[in-house]
Design an enzyme around this catalytic site. Structure first.
Site, PDB file in Angstrom:
ATOM      1  N   HIS A   9       0.688  -1.236  -0.018  1.00 44.10           N
ATOM      2  CA  HIS A   9      -0.211  -0.038   0.017  1.00 44.10           C
ATOM      3  C   HIS A   9       0.913   1.263  -0.105  1.00 44.10           C
ATOM      4  O   HIS A   9       0.632   2.190  -0.596  1.00 44.10           O
ATOM      5  CB  HIS A   9      -0.935   0.031   1.104  1.00 44.10           C
ATOM      6  CG  HIS A   9      -1.799   1.247   1.212  1.00 44.10           C
ATOM      7  ND1 HIS A   9      -1.452   2.334   1.681  1.00 44.10           N
ATOM      8  CD2 HIS A   9      -3.069   1.134   0.865  1.00 44.10           C
ATOM      9  CE1 HIS A   9      -2.484   3.188   1.729  1.00 44.10           C
ATOM     10  NE2 HIS A   9      -3.410   2.686   1.058  1.00 44.10           N
ATOM     11  N   GLU A  46       7.413   5.805  -2.695  1.00 47.46           N
ATOM     12  CA  GLU A  46       8.263   5.506  -3.805  1.00 47.46           C
ATOM     13  C   GLU A  46       8.847   4.305  -3.667  1.00 47.46           C
ATOM     14  O   GLU A  46       9.488   3.920  -2.784  1.00 47.46           O
ATOM     15  CB  GLU A  46       9.103   6.901  -4.370  1.00 47.46           C
ATOM     16  CG  GLU A  46       8.213   8.046  -4.671  1.00 47.46           C
ATOM     17  CD  GLU A  46       7.177   7.882  -6.137  1.00 47.46           C
ATOM     18  OE1 GLU A  46       7.656   6.960  -6.903  1.00 47.46           O
ATOM     19  OE2 GLU A  46       6.201   8.442  -6.256  1.00 47.46           O
ATOM     20  N   LEU A  71       0.211  -6.576   3.847  1.00 48.91           N
ATOM     21  CA  LEU A  71       0.271  -7.161   5.119  1.00 48.91           C
ATOM     22  C   LEU A  71       1.111  -6.546   6.286  1.00 48.91           C
ATOM     23  O   LEU A  71       1.270  -6.731   7.288  1.00 48.91           O
ATOM     24  CB  LEU A  71       0.678  -8.725   5.099  1.00 48.91           C
ATOM     25  CG  LEU A  71      -0.326  -9.665   4.249  1.00 48.91           C
ATOM     26  CD1 LEU A  71       0.230 -10.910   3.953  1.00 48.91           C
ATOM     27  CD2 LEU A  71      -1.774  -9.513   4.920  1.00 48.91           C
ATOM     28  N   GLY A  74       1.124  -0.726   9.257  1.00 52.30           N
ATOM     29  CA  GLY A  74       1.094   0.717   9.168  1.00 52.30           C
ATOM     30  C   GLY A  74       0.144   1.309  10.256  1.00 52.30           C
ATOM     31  O   GLY A  74      -0.142   0.672  11.154  1.00 52.30           O
TER      32      GLY A  74
END
Length: 82
Positions: A9, A46, A71, A74
């Site tokens: 993500h 990035e 997974l 965060g």
């Protein structure tokens, strides 16, 4: 030559992004030499998916596989879920 792009993500939290970089590093050390492995992020970090694809193309990869990997820890895992 083939490429495997592992897409996470992406996060503003550096340690979360580092998890993906470390996982990809481990995969690279255990995979066939005929497959190049890259990491990419959907957003917030990035390289983007497009950058990773362009890197694979620049390395003459004729087949590119994208593997979504959502997974890593965060904000959602560390703050929202608990």
């Amino acid at each position: 030559m083939e490429a495997l792009i592992i897409v996470a993500h992406g996060s503003k939290v550096k340690s979360s992004n580092d998890e993906i970089v470390n996982i990809v590093s481990k995969i690279k050390s255990n995979i066939d030499d005929k497959v190049l492995v890259f990491h990419a992020f959907l957003e917030l970090s990035e390289p983007s998916i497009f950058i990773a694809i362009n890197k694979a193309i620049a390395e003459n990869c004729k087949k590119i596989k994208i593997f979504p990997y959502f997974l890593q820890t965060g904000r959602y895992v560390n703050e929202d879920i608990p």
